[in-house]
Design a protein around this motif. Structure first.
Motif, short mmCIF file in Angstrom:
data_model
loop_
_atom_site.label_atom_id
_atom_site.label_comp_id
_atom_site.label_asym_id
_atom_site.label_seq_id
_atom_site.Cartn_x
_atom_site.Cartn_y
_atom_site.Cartn_z
N ILE A 97 -1.02 30.26 23.29
CA ILE A 97 -2.35 30.34 23.98
C ILE A 97 -2.85 28.82 23.63
CG2 ILE A 97 -4.55 31.39 23.92
CD1 ILE A 97 -2.83 34.04 23.34
N LEU A 98 -2.83 28.43 22.31
CA LEU A 98 -4.00 27.29 22.05
C LEU A 98 -3.16 26.04 22.85
CD1 LEU A 98 -4.57 27.54 18.43
CD2 LEU A 98 -6.20 28.37 20.23
N ALA A 99 -1.74 26.13 23.31
CA ALA A 99 -1.09 25.03 23.89
C ALA A 99 -1.27 25.10 25.33
CB ALA A 99 0.41 24.91 23.35
N ARG A 100 -1.78 26.24 25.78
CA ARG A 100 -1.89 26.44 27.21
C ARG A 100 -0.80 26.66 28.01
NH1 ARG A 100 -6.74 28.04 28.73
NH2 ARG A 100 -6.45 27.31 30.88
N ASN A 107 -0.14 36.83 32.12
CA ASN A 107 -0.34 36.83 33.63
C ASN A 107 -0.59 38.11 34.14
OD1 ASN A 107 -0.55 33.99 34.36
ND2 ASN A 107 1.54 33.88 33.52
N THR A 108 -0.40 39.18 33.23
CA THR A 108 -0.53 40.64 33.68
C THR A 108 -1.81 40.85 34.18
OG1 THR A 108 -0.52 41.58 31.73
CG2 THR A 108 1.61 41.59 32.73
N LEU A 109 -2.94 40.16 33.45
CA LEU A 109 -4.47 40.12 33.99
C LEU A 109 -4.72 38.81 34.64
CD1 LEU A 109 -7.08 41.31 33.50
CD2 LEU A 109 -7.41 39.99 31.49
N THR A 191 -7.10 42.58 26.96
CA THR A 191 -8.16 42.67 26.20
C THR A 191 -8.81 41.37 25.56
OG1 THR A 191 -8.18 45.11 25.65
CG2 THR A 191 -9.67 43.77 24.64
N MET A 192 -7.53 40.81 24.99
CA MET A 192 -7.53 39.42 24.33
C MET A 192 -8.14 38.36 25.17
SD MET A 192 -4.79 37.41 22.20
CE MET A 192 -3.90 36.99 23.63
N VAL A 193 -7.40 38.36 26.37
CA VAL A 193 -7.44 37.35 27.45
C VAL A 193 -9.09 37.57 27.97
CG1 VAL A 193 -7.00 36.67 29.84
CG2 VAL A 193 -5.17 37.17 28.10
#
Length: 294
Positions: A97-100, A107-109, A191-193
């Motif tokens: 996530i930090l490295a994008r 991507n499910t959200l 939720t995190m996203v």
């Protein structure tokens, strides 16, 4: 006698009111639009860009398996020490996530909101293209990591046994449990996203909190779990048939339902409901001045 004010406290200056407005948390509609815009950008990326980013994410996710195995091998053999070794699960998610990099369950959200906002066949096709490329790239990366960890002399015998135990723990679930736990896992990642745009400065801790709870709860995740379970396959303890039918298929379905059909759908419905409520008309400036006049 106390006079009641409508919207603003009477003794606040214009600058103070601006400070109040600036420090308000973003509305759900703002978060929705941020994530929808990000998703639209991801849907526009080329297949090659998606593939290499997804492959890198799969390789990075191997850090979760390695970190958990190393911690487990160096802690006493007691179930209570799982509260410590579970922190290793966070390593892969932090890196991805930090490295994008492209992670399927994100991507499910993210990529689903543009389709829900504008449900056309073209958008649905773009979503299926992204999901396919990212999922295949993630799985190729995690399977490669598991194969390398097993066959190269990287770790001691105790750590190798810890890797096997991690995969065995996942396979203690039957297909129904894989599916149900996958739903919770997909919902937690979504939720995190959703949380990250509202507290970008706390992104590091949000990722740790959510993924640590996933590890403690033994919730199944298609990408991390594919590294854990394929290690068993490459070690000769599990047939590929069980990898796909018992683990991968049910877990993938659960992750998609939890992230897309539960969290994304509810969040989108919430924003649509807010946008359908008519906003009160702005008060003319002349009337505002007359209120302030003695």
């Amino acid at each position: 006698m106390v006079t009641q004010t409508d919207d603003k406290t009477a003794d606040l200056s214009a600058e103070e009111q601006q400070d109040v407005d600036k420090n308000q948390p973003p509305r759900a509609a703002v978060l929705h639009e941020i994530i929808r815009t990000q998703g639209d950008q991801e849907l526009e990326r080329s297949v090659a860009a998606l593939w290499w980013s997804a492959l890198a994410a799969g390789l990075s996710m191997g850090l979760s398996l390695m970190a958990m195995g190393l911690l487990t091998a160096r802690l006493p053999d007691a179930e209570t020490f799982k509260v410590i070794s579970s922190f290793g699960y966070c390593a892969g998610f932090l890196a991805v996530i930090l490295a994008r990099q492209q992670l399927f369950t994100e991507n499910t959200l993210t990529a689903v909101l543009p389709v829900m906002s504008k449900p056309t066949l073209a958008n649905a096709g773009r979503l299926l293209r992204l999901w396919t490329v990212v999922l295949v790239g993630n799985l190729c990366g995690t399977l490669l990591v598991a194969y390398v960890i097993l066959h190269l002399p990287l770790f001691d015998a105790k750590t190798d046994l810890a890797f096997l135990d991690i995969g065995r723990k996942v396979m203690e679930n039957d297909s129904g449990q894989m599916f149900a736990k996958g739903i919770v896992s997909g919902w937690m990642i979504a939720t995190m996203v959703w949380m990250i745009p509202s507290m970008e400065s706390a992104k590091f801790w949000i990722i740790i909190l959510i993924t640590y709870l996933m590890a403690l709860g033994d919730f199944t995740h298609i990408v991390v779990g594919s590294a854990e379970v394929s290690y068993l396959v490459f070690a000769g303890e599990l047939p590929w048939e069980d990898f796909w039918l018992v683990f991968a298929g049910p877990t993938l379905a659960g992750n998609i339902i939890g992230g897309s059909f539960i969290f994304a759908l509810i969040s989108h419905a919430q924003v649509r409901s807010e946008s359908s409520v008519p906003k009160p008309a702005a008060e003319p400036r002349q009337a505002q001045r007359s209120k302030k006049a003695p």
